[in-house]
Design a protein around this motif. Structure first.
Motif, PDB file in Angstrom:
ATOM      1  N   GLY A 135      48.211  26.365  47.287  1.00 13.60           N
ATOM      2  CA  GLY A 135      48.716  27.246  48.332  1.00 13.60           C
ATOM      3  C   GLY A 135      49.602  28.370  47.854  1.00 13.60           C
ATOM      4  N   MET A 136      49.891  28.420  46.534  1.00 10.75           N
ATOM      5  CA  MET A 136      50.739  29.499  46.028  1.00 10.75           C
ATOM      6  C   MET A 136      49.996  30.834  46.058  1.00 10.75           C
ATOM      7  SD  MET A 136      53.132  28.170  42.893  1.00 10.75           S
ATOM      8  CE  MET A 136      54.747  27.470  43.285  1.00 10.75           C
ATOM      9  N   PHE A 137      50.743  31.895  46.260  1.00 14.30           N
ATOM     10  CA  PHE A 137      50.179  33.240  46.408  1.00 14.30           C
ATOM     11  C   PHE A 137      49.568  33.727  45.105  1.00 14.30           C
ATOM     12  CE2 PHE A 137      50.496  37.855  46.171  1.00 14.30           C
ATOM     13  CZ  PHE A 137      49.935  38.244  47.374  1.00 14.30           C
ATOM     14  N   GLY A 138      48.490  34.497  45.228  1.00 14.20           N
ATOM     15  CA  GLY A 138      47.875  35.149  44.078  1.00 14.20           C
ATOM     16  C   GLY A 138      47.213  36.441  44.512  1.00 14.20           C
ATOM     17  N   ASN A 139      47.167  37.427  43.618  1.00 15.23           N
ATOM     18  CA  ASN A 139      46.583  38.717  43.929  1.00 15.23           C
ATOM     19  C   ASN A 139      46.270  39.435  42.628  1.00 15.23           C
ATOM     20  OD1 ASN A 139      46.718  41.787  44.701  1.00 15.23           O
ATOM     21  ND2 ASN A 139      46.558  40.717  46.653  1.00 15.23           N
ATOM     22  N   VAL A 186      50.588  34.800  35.588  1.00 13.58           N
ATOM     23  CA  VAL A 186      49.444  35.016  34.717  1.00 13.58           C
ATOM     24  C   VAL A 186      48.232  34.398  35.410  1.00 13.58           C
ATOM     25  CG1 VAL A 186      48.387  34.497  32.491  1.00 13.58           C
ATOM     26  CG2 VAL A 186      50.826  35.045  32.613  1.00 13.58           C
ATOM     27  N   PRO A 187      47.242  35.212  35.802  1.00 10.27           N
ATOM     28  CA  PRO A 187      46.079  34.681  36.519  1.00 10.27           C
ATOM     29  C   PRO A 187      45.424  33.524  35.769  1.00 10.27           C
ATOM     30  CG  PRO A 187      46.040  37.070  36.535  1.00 10.27           C
ATOM     31  CD  PRO A 187      47.145  36.670  35.596  1.00 10.27           C
ATOM     32  N   GLY A 188      45.086  32.492  36.523  1.00  2.76           N
ATOM     33  CA  GLY A 188      44.447  31.327  35.935  1.00  2.76           C
ATOM     34  C   GLY A 188      45.417  30.349  35.312  1.00  2.76           C
TER      35      GLY A 188
END
Length: 361
Positions: free
Chosen positions: A329-333, A255-257
């Motif tokens: 450092g965890m991936f997000g997109n 979930v973004p944010g």
């Protein structure tokens, strides 16, 4: 086989429209600037005739909802092979554009506009500078393409170089001219092939899918967790990547944010909201009759481009939003579904597997 469109006037005796042409390809560029939906209603134009290497002009530059860039090159009088080579050269220039340079290009294009404000207005979300220009697509606009160049484009796209061709054909209808468009490749292929521009960080895909379960006003993680689904909608850019999923795939949901909140196994292909059903204590019911904590783009339920699409999921382990996992450092997109090819995704999945201990059935 080269793409070609034929049009007929509807009547008891159909009449085929004669193929025509625009007076100049410059006119097509002007038309696109005036009506960007000729290309796509999922992008925002941010630049035109911007000088690249040796002051060679890039026809058009656009930005996508995930802050990736889209460079658009019209064939004009060049051979198809030449325009592909030129576009690849321009891509090497776009790759190195910094946020301040991109903002300056937009100011020039809009006579003083603010990129962050324009992005917010177009996509209804803030522009994250860290996301800006992390990937790009190449779009070639042409009236025709020879078989050899078509093979080259497909070859590059299959190897994660996001490139596609948009064909425009012009037809005469009395004193008027009608224009049609056709994509060489399904846009989902190009969108999913779009990869981080920093090739040193790229590596083979690890087989794990990423899901961005965004926009809390449109959908509810609590309901997705309870009833077993993920979803996306509001435009084809947000929903079509769900087509990448097949039964048996494993997907990690963020979930973004907030952070990562679940891992599950795909049970079904993506289907529109009008066709998705949910198992309840009273039996199987249409999802839109059961779900109440989000809008799920109900206003567009009859619009196959903008409606919400759902994928059934068997959750292996989930967490409440208050327990979401987010570490440096965890991936997000912003893509609803993607197949990341970065080292950050591998390390993110390895870390998540140490936290979500039930990730294997």
């Amino acid at each position: 086989m080269p793409v070609k469109t034929n049009l007929w006037r509807v009547s008891e005796k159909p009449e085929e429209l004669a193929e025509s042409r625009l007076d100049t390809e410059k006119l097509l560029e002007k038309m696109i600037v005036q009506e960007p939906r000729l290309l796509s209603d999922e992008w925002m134009l941010i630049g035109q005739q911007e000088h690249t290497y040796n002051k060679q002009p890039l026809d058009l530059l656009a930005i996508a909802p995930d802050a990736s860039l889209v460079l658009i090159e019209l064939k004009r009088d060049r051979t198809p092979r030449d325009v592909v080579a030129q576009a690849l050269d321009y891509a090497s220039w776009v790759e190195n554009l910094t946020p301040d340079k991109i903002a300056a290009i937009y100011r020039k294009f809009t006579s003083g506009g603010n990129l962050a404000e324009g992005f917010q207005k177009k996509f209804s979300r803030p522009l994250d500078e860290d996301e800006l220009n992390q990937s790009h697509q190449i779009i070639i606009v042409a009236a025709e393409l020879d078989a050899s160049t078509e093979r080259i484009v497909k070859y590059l796209n299959d190897r994660s170089l996001a490139i596609n061709v948009l064909f425009f054909q012009v037809f005469a209808h009395g004193d008027e001219k009608i224009i049609s468009r056709t994509w060489l490749l399904d846009p989902i292929e190009t969108q999913s092939a779009s990869s981080p521009t920093k090739s040193s960080n790229s590596e083979p895909w690890n087989g794990e899918f990423y899901c961005s379960f965004g926009d809390s006003n449109s959908r509810s993680w609590n309901e997705a967790r309870h009833y077993g689904f993920i979803c996306g909608g509001g435009g084809a850019w947000y929903s079509r990547t769900l087509q990448l999923l097949s039964p048996g795939n494993r997907v990690w949901v963020k979930v973004p944010g907030m952070g990562f909140v679940g891992v599950g196994q795909v049970l079904s292909q993506a289907v529109p909201a009008s066709e998705f059903t949910i198992n309840t204590s009273d039996g199987e019911k249409p999802a839109m009759e059961v779900l109440t904590e989000g809008n799920y783009h109900r206003d567009f339920i009859d619009d196959e481009e903008k409606c919400e699409y759902f994928v059934a999921i068997e959750w292996l382990e989930t967490k409440d939003l208050s327990e979401a996992i987010q570490e440096l450092g965890m991936f997000g997109n912003q893509n609803t579904i993607c197949k990341p090819t970065t080292a950050a995704w591998r390390t993110t999945v390895n870390r998540l597997k140490s936290i979500f201990t039930n990730f294997e059935k």
